[in-house]
Design a protein around this motif. Structure first.
Motif, mmCIF file in Angstrom:
data_model
loop_
_atom_site.group_PDB
_atom_site.id
_atom_site.type_symbol
_atom_site.label_atom_id
_atom_site.label_comp_id
_atom_site.label_asym_id
_atom_site.label_seq_id
_atom_site.Cartn_x
_atom_site.Cartn_y
_atom_site.Cartn_z
ATOM 1 N N MET A 81 -13.276 -78.535 -15.340
ATOM 2 C CA MET A 81 -12.403 -77.355 -15.724
ATOM 3 C C MET A 81 -13.628 -76.383 -15.827
ATOM 4 O O MET A 81 -14.636 -76.328 -16.172
ATOM 5 N N ARG A 82 -13.404 -75.197 -14.865
ATOM 6 C CA ARG A 82 -14.338 -73.987 -14.848
ATOM 7 C C ARG A 82 -13.936 -72.936 -15.844
ATOM 8 O O ARG A 82 -12.866 -72.447 -15.754
ATOM 9 N N ASP B 109 -10.929 -71.446 -13.669
ATOM 10 C CA ASP B 109 -9.861 -71.982 -14.170
ATOM 11 C C ASP B 109 -9.025 -71.271 -15.383
ATOM 12 O O ASP B 109 -7.893 -71.127 -15.627
ATOM 13 N N HIS B 110 -10.113 -70.579 -15.950
ATOM 14 C CA HIS B 110 -9.820 -69.790 -17.165
ATOM 15 C C HIS B 110 -10.846 -68.699 -17.469
ATOM 16 O O HIS B 110 -11.982 -69.193 -17.453
ATOM 17 N N GLY C 88 -3.755 -67.857 -18.058
ATOM 18 C CA GLY C 88 -5.138 -68.361 -17.741
ATOM 19 C C GLY C 88 -6.305 -67.431 -18.119
ATOM 20 O O GLY C 88 -7.538 -67.596 -17.822
ATOM 21 N N ARG D 263 -5.689 -76.271 -22.208
ATOM 22 C CA ARG D 263 -5.785 -75.904 -20.623
ATOM 23 C C ARG D 263 -6.730 -77.081 -20.022
ATOM 24 O O ARG D 263 -7.877 -76.910 -20.155
ATOM 25 N N ALA D 264 -5.817 -77.826 -19.299
ATOM 26 C CA ALA D 264 -6.805 -79.063 -18.498
ATOM 27 C C ALA D 264 -7.991 -79.693 -19.292
ATOM 28 O O ALA D 264 -9.090 -79.675 -18.795
ATOM 29 N N GLY D 265 -7.359 -80.007 -20.459
ATOM 30 C CA GLY D 265 -8.574 -81.027 -21.262
ATOM 31 C C GLY D 265 -9.444 -80.107 -21.747
ATOM 32 O O GLY D 265 -10.563 -80.733 -22.669
ATOM 33 N N MET E 292 -10.788 -83.909 -26.229
ATOM 34 C CA MET E 292 -10.977 -82.747 -25.374
ATOM 35 C C MET E 292 -12.183 -82.072 -25.871
ATOM 36 O O MET E 292 -12.771 -82.452 -26.964
ATOM 37 N N ASP F 193 -18.905 -75.504 -16.755
ATOM 38 C CA ASP F 193 -18.294 -76.412 -16.197
ATOM 39 C C ASP F 193 -18.049 -77.536 -17.228
ATOM 40 O O ASP F 193 -18.982 -78.145 -17.814
ATOM 41 N N GLY G 236 -15.806 -81.219 -18.378
ATOM 42 C CA GLY G 236 -15.242 -82.236 -17.961
ATOM 43 C C GLY G 236 -15.435 -83.434 -18.912
ATOM 44 O O GLY G 236 -16.380 -83.699 -19.782
ATOM 45 N N ASP G 237 -14.388 -84.315 -19.115
ATOM 46 C CA ASP G 237 -14.388 -85.580 -20.020
ATOM 47 C C ASP G 237 -14.925 -85.174 -21.335
ATOM 48 O O ASP G 237 -15.621 -85.740 -22.180
#
Ligand SMILES: [Fe+2]
Ligand SMILES: [Fe+2]
Length: 306
Positions: free
Chosen positions: A1-2, A59-60, A92, A145-147, A188, A273, A275-276
């Motif tokens: 996710m950016r 992404d957001h 977004g 949003r996306a994790g 998250m 950036d 993630g996870d």
């Protein structure tokens, strides 16, 4: 996710400036605006940032406040038109108010009305603590949003002349603790967004700082967070807050529209950036006024906590 983080746009419409009524506190703000601010904060920088964000495919987008100068209704409407050019749409894009957006009390109402859909909270994240709406309103807002869970705080209200401090407030702090501990956010990346700096020397300023920074730090210490971002100081600030789970990075981004021949403060925004459930890396995108583009990346160490 950016995730892109910008702040302190201080967007100024000429139409808005012409209608300054110079009443009460706005007289001082208006004079300051006309003599200094208007020269150094460039609406075209935000237009270029929007174009860059649209092209980059983040992404957001998260904006930590001070979208206006004097909290005039016309300024909010002007700012809203520019935000609406982001192709992500309000789902977004998250926007918080800053102290300039609450420069006078009615600014909070203008923000709430005009930026409403950029500051909605997700379904299931309204607070049932019985607080009167005048006390903490819907804040903090939670947007997953996306994790990534963005937890947006409001610290701004009208303060006396020549001051610009903020306060989270007991009610909002209690809600922040509940949000950070909520099992729905387990695993998250929890990103806490706040206008005023909550850590470091500038947070302690009696004039511009965060009054209840120690209580805020206690909530973070107890529940942790994966990242705290702020604006307000118009400088690249990097601090940390301790937590039981480890050290939490606190990153302040400079103004997204400033340009006055000072290279380290030229308009920029930060890209994370994620993630996870953790921040993987981040860098800055810097404006070039001559080229009318945010086209220069500045690398930053991923680990700032040392
Ligand atoms: Fe600002
Ligand atoms: Fe501010």
């Amino acid at each position: 996710m950016r995730l892109a983080h910008c702040s302190d746009l201080h967007l100024l419409s000429l139409e808005g400036a012409r209608t300054l009524d110079f009443a009460s506190k706005r007289w001082i703000g208006g004079m300051n605006l006309l003599t200094n601010r208007g020269r150094h904060y460039h609406t075209e920088a935000f237009e270029d940032m929007v174009a860059d964000l649209n092209a980059l495919g983040v992404d957001h987008v998260l904006c930590t406040g001070d979208v206006t100068n004097l909290a005039f209704e016309q300024e909010f409407r002007f700012a809203r038109v520019l935000f609406d050019r982001l192709t992500l749409g309000a789902h977004g894009v998250t926007v918080l108010p800053g102290n300039h957006d609450a420069y006078v009390d009615e600014g909070r109402a203008h923000f709430a009305a005009i930026f409403a859909d950029y500051a909605t909270t997700d379904p299931g994240w309204t607070w049932d603590d019985g607080a009167p709406s005048s006390e903490a309103g819907p804040w903090p807002i939670v947007r997953v949003r996306a994790g990534v869970a963005i937890i947006g705080i409001s610290t701004s209200f009208q303060t006396p002349w020549f001051t610009a401090y903020g306060r989270v407030g007991e009610r909002q702090l209690a809600r922040l603790g509940r949000a950070l501990a909520d099992p729905r956010l387990r695993g998250m990346a929890r990103v806490v967004a706040i206008h005023h700096p909550p850590a470091g020397r500038r947070a302690r300023s009696r004039i511009r700082g965060l009054k209840d920074r120690e209580a805020f730090a206690a909530v973070i210490a107890l529940h942790g967070a994966e990242l705290v971002v702020h604006g307000h100081e118009h400088r690249d600030l990097r601090g940390t807050l301790p937590a039981r789970s480890g050290v939490v990075d606190v990153l302040g981004v400079p103004s997204g529209t400033y340009e006055a021949g000072k290279p380290d403060r030229t308009a920029r925004y930060r890209v994370f950036d994620i993630g996870d459930g953790a921040v993987i890396s981040h860098h800055l995108r810097v404006w070039d006024r001559d080229r009318r583009a945010f086209d220069r990346d500045v690398a930053e160490p991923a680990e700032l906590a040392s």
